[in-house]
Design a protein around this motif. Structure first.
Motif, short mmCIF file in Angstrom:
data_model
loop_
_atom_site.label_atom_id
_atom_site.label_comp_id
_atom_site.label_asym_id
_atom_site.label_seq_id
_atom_site.Cartn_x
_atom_site.Cartn_y
_atom_site.Cartn_z
N PRO A 359 0.83 -1.22 0.00
CA PRO A 359 0.00 0.00 0.00
C PRO A 359 0.86 1.25 0.00
N ARG A 360 0.23 2.36 -0.38
CA ARG A 360 0.89 3.67 -0.32
C ARG A 360 1.20 4.04 1.12
N ALA A 361 2.32 4.69 1.30
CA ALA A 361 2.64 5.20 2.63
C ALA A 361 1.69 6.34 2.97
N PRO A 362 1.15 6.38 4.18
CA PRO A 362 0.23 7.46 4.54
C PRO A 362 0.94 8.80 4.61
N ARG A 363 0.21 9.84 4.27
CA ARG A 363 0.76 11.19 4.37
C ARG A 363 0.77 11.65 5.82
N PRO A 364 1.82 12.32 6.26
CA PRO A 364 1.78 12.91 7.60
C PRO A 364 0.77 14.05 7.64
N ARG A 365 0.16 14.27 8.78
CA ARG A 365 -0.80 15.35 8.90
C ARG A 365 -0.10 16.70 8.78
N ALA A 366 -0.82 17.63 8.20
CA ALA A 366 -0.34 19.01 8.16
C ALA A 366 -0.76 19.70 9.45
N GLU A 367 0.14 20.41 10.07
CA GLU A 367 -0.13 21.04 11.34
C GLU A 367 -0.32 22.55 11.16
N PRO A 368 -1.09 23.17 12.06
CA PRO A 368 -1.27 24.63 11.97
C PRO A 368 0.03 25.36 12.22
N SER A 369 0.16 26.51 11.62
CA SER A 369 1.36 27.32 11.76
C SER A 369 0.96 28.79 11.70
N PRO A 370 1.82 29.70 12.18
CA PRO A 370 1.46 31.12 12.15
C PRO A 370 1.11 31.62 10.76
N ARG A 371 1.86 31.17 9.76
CA ARG A 371 1.51 31.47 8.36
C ARG A 371 0.96 30.18 7.78
N MET A 372 -0.34 30.10 7.58
CA MET A 372 -1.02 28.86 7.25
C MET A 372 -0.47 28.23 5.96
N SER A 373 -0.24 26.92 6.00
CA SER A 373 0.20 26.22 4.79
C SER A 373 -1.00 25.84 3.94
N VAL A 374 -0.76 25.71 2.64
CA VAL A 374 -1.81 25.24 1.73
C VAL A 374 -2.25 23.83 2.14
N ALA A 375 -1.29 23.01 2.54
CA ALA A 375 -1.62 21.64 2.95
C ALA A 375 -2.60 21.65 4.12
N PHE A 376 -2.36 22.51 5.11
CA PHE A 376 -3.27 22.56 6.26
C PHE A 376 -4.65 23.06 5.83
N ALA A 377 -4.69 24.06 4.97
CA ALA A 377 -5.97 24.60 4.51
C ALA A 377 -6.79 23.52 3.79
N LEU A 378 -6.15 22.75 2.93
CA LEU A 378 -6.88 21.73 2.17
C LEU A 378 -7.21 20.52 3.04
N GLN A 379 -6.35 20.19 3.98
CA GLN A 379 -6.67 19.12 4.93
C GLN A 379 -7.91 19.49 5.75
N THR A 380 -8.00 20.75 6.16
CA THR A 380 -9.16 21.21 6.91
C THR A 380 -10.42 21.17 6.05
N LEU A 381 -10.30 21.58 4.81
CA LEU A 381 -11.45 21.51 3.89
C LEU A 381 -11.91 20.06 3.73
N ALA A 382 -10.97 19.13 3.60
CA ALA A 382 -11.33 17.71 3.47
C ALA A 382 -12.08 17.22 4.70
N GLU A 383 -11.74 17.74 5.87
CA GLU A 383 -12.38 17.29 7.11
C GLU A 383 -13.81 17.80 7.25
N VAL A 384 -14.11 18.96 6.65
CA VAL A 384 -15.45 19.52 6.83
C VAL A 384 -16.38 19.24 5.64
N ARG A 385 -15.83 18.88 4.48
CA ARG A 385 -16.70 18.63 3.32
C ARG A 385 -17.30 17.24 3.40
N ASP A 386 -18.41 17.07 2.68
CA ASP A 386 -19.01 15.75 2.49
C ASP A 386 -18.39 15.12 1.25
#
Length: 546
Positions: A359-386
């Motif tokens: 199987p594919r290796a899982p991606r590490p979670r993106a963590e919040p930072s003072p200057r928000m990363s694109v990865a964190f923004a899209l990870q958050t969107l994935a968590e709230v969307r259906d």
């Protein structure tokens, strides 16, 4: 000698007894409206111009006029609508200037294989020899080579037949846009109704070629599938999943694919191929057979060298476009409808069982930072969307993060542009939302991309469709800055014209009647996105990212 009663001529040229009311003539306009209704093209995507006005006189109550404030928006909305419905969309543009404004998204529609019937107004036939104001001098040549067919009919009465032919050409695989240029005085000319016809739009791949591909798959030790946008366009998603599971084949997404063709949370999903020859070969290393389904083999973005597939690997392809099959550099290519071809491969006797690949290796979670990363923004969107929400994307520099952190798991829930041309995503999201009433659409757009067709916000508000526009604002054309080293730029060299300071998307949205909110604090993003996704109205969320 007896004489008949005096007769007078009505506007259609027929004679009626004197003193009677002539029957209303059946005109080009009537014939075209009848055709549009029969073809299911009752939504007209348009920006009004003088030479198109006669079409809209006594506009039918069962038709819908979808206004775009600029022609690129018009075509982008029609593209999203046509892709989401699976039927050709009707586009009405002004003559040379209007069609010229639309050319970027016509190019994208051509690359997306989107069926569009584009009509363009032309000046009156009687003054065309005098090079009149607003005339298109070579109307049929202007959109070439990015339409499948174009015509300005020789006679007014030929317009309905030309539109019927245009529809069938647009719908035949590989699908795409077509153009009919119509002089303004044609609409009120007499015409005949166009007879109903049944025209096939797909072809079945040649059985002998599929047999060779099937035999190669059966004999392979380590097969890989590479899927493209034609899988979803053809309704072949489920069949491709069954084919991959039958062969325990890893599945990759083809470079620059405009649709998703395989669930990205599936055990066999292996990731996305880049648009670079050497990197494709590296990523596919270890496979002895590469079967490309519904995609070119391969789309490259930069010059490369060496083999197109790994050493010792064979290449097979199933594609709906004979032109693409013709330039595929090696291997076996079957041409025809993707769903029919995969169905025929599944009808073969079951092959021997292979072990599951790692199987594919899982991606590490993106963590919040003072200057928000694109990865964190899209990870958050994935968590709230259906998972059923539809994502329309045009954020080229953020695409790797989107592919990693916003997985697409259902058919028909992802759209982007195959062309690389900007200005498609925002209006396409409006078209998709019109085609899928009640479904939440999420437009993930870069700050630079959004400014090519920001007027789509106005259309979304006026049409009252549930779209959440997520603008990833990094204040630059990041894709160009990141790509510059490929052309000899040092990491510290400035790339001229790529900084975009001072854009305020919440204010821009408010000016078109769309409520918006700006988020720079990672800790607030979850609640802001959740509220926007719950709204039945269009909403804009500007996310300030690094």
């Amino acid at each position: 000698m007896t004489s008949s009663a005096p007769r007078s001529s009505d506007v259609s040229g027929t004679l009626t007894p004197s003193g009677t009311t002539p029957a209303a003539p059946f005109t080009v306009r009537h014939a075209v409206i009848d055709l549009m209704r029969r073809f299911g093209m009752t939504s007209v995507f348009a920006n009004p111009g003088s030479t198109e006005l006669p079409l809209f006189r006594d506009f039918p109550a069962d038709f819908r006029y979808v206004l775009g404030l600029q022609e690129a928006v018009v075509v982008g909305m029609a593209d999203g609508y046509a892709q989401a419905t699976g039927n050709a969309a009707f586009v009405n543009l002004h003559s040379a200037a209007g069609l010229g404004n639309a050319m970027g998204n016509i190019f994208t529609a051509f690359r997306n294989r989107t069926p569009l019937v584009i009509t363009a107004g032309q000046q009156a036939r009687s003054i065309l020899p005098f090079d009149p104001f607003l005339a298109s001098t070579q109307a049929t040549e202007l959109p070439k080579p990015y339409v499948k067919w174009s015509i300005e009919p020789a006679r007014a009465e030929d317009v309905p037949l030309a539109i019927a032919r245009a529809y069938h050409v647009a719908m035949q695989e590989p699908r795409g846009p077509v153009l009919v240029s119509i002089p303004v005085d044609d609409w009120d000319r007499p015409a005949e109704p166009v007879p109903a016809r049944v025209v096939s739009t797909v072809t079945r791949p040649e059985p002998q070629v599929l047999e060779q591909i099937g035999a190669a798959l059966d004999a392979s030790e380590r097969p890989a599938l590479v899927v493209g946008g034609a899988v979803d366009r053809a309704g072949a998603w489920d069949a491709v999943v069954r084919l991959a599971e039958r062969h325990n084949a890893r599945v990759y997404v083809a470079p620059m694919s405009g649709r998703c063709g395989f669930p990205e949370d599936h055990r066999l999903f292996a990731g996305f191929l880049p648009a670079m020859r050497e990197k494709i070969v590296d990523q596919l290393a270890g496979h002895d057979l590469i079967f490309v389904v519904g995609a070119p083999a391969f789309t490259y973005h930069v010059e490369g060298a060496g083999p197109h597939v790994p050493q010792g690997a064979a290449l097979c392809q199933l594609i709906d476009d004979p032109g693409v099959a013709a330039w595929t550099p090696v291997g076996i290519a079957a041409v025809g409808n993707i769903r029919l071809g995969v169905t025929d491969l599944l009808a073969r006797p079951a092959p021997r069982t292979r072990p599951l690949p790692e199987p594919r290796a899982p991606r590490p979670r993106a963590e919040p930072s003072p200057r928000m990363s694109v990865a964190f923004a899209l990870q958050t969107l994935a968590e709230v969307r259906d998972a059923a929400d539809i994502v329309v994307e045009e954020a080229p520099s953020s695409r790797p993060a989107l592919q990693a952190y916003l997985p697409i798991t259902r058919s028909g829930t992802f759209y982007t542009m195959d062309s690389g041309g900007l200005g498609y995503g925002m209006p396409a999201a409006v078209g998709v939302a019109l085609a899928k009433p009640g479904t939440r659409v999420i437009a993930v757009i870069g700050d630079g991309s959004s400014m090519y067709s920001i007027q789509a916000l106005y259309s979304a508000v006026q049409l009252d469709v549930p779209i959440t526009f997520v603008i990833l604002n990094n204040s630059r054309y990041a894709a160009l800055q990141e790509f510059a080293p490929e052309f000899g730029f040092a990491d510290t060299d400035p790339v001229q014209g790529t900084d975009l300071p001072g854009l305020d998307f919440v204010s821009l949205a408010a000016g078109m009647g769309c409520q918006g909110e700006r988020v720079s604090d990672a800790n607030r993003l979850h609640e802001v996105l959740r509220a926007a996704l719950r709204s039945p109205k269009p909403r804009l969320v500007e996310v300030v990212v690094a």
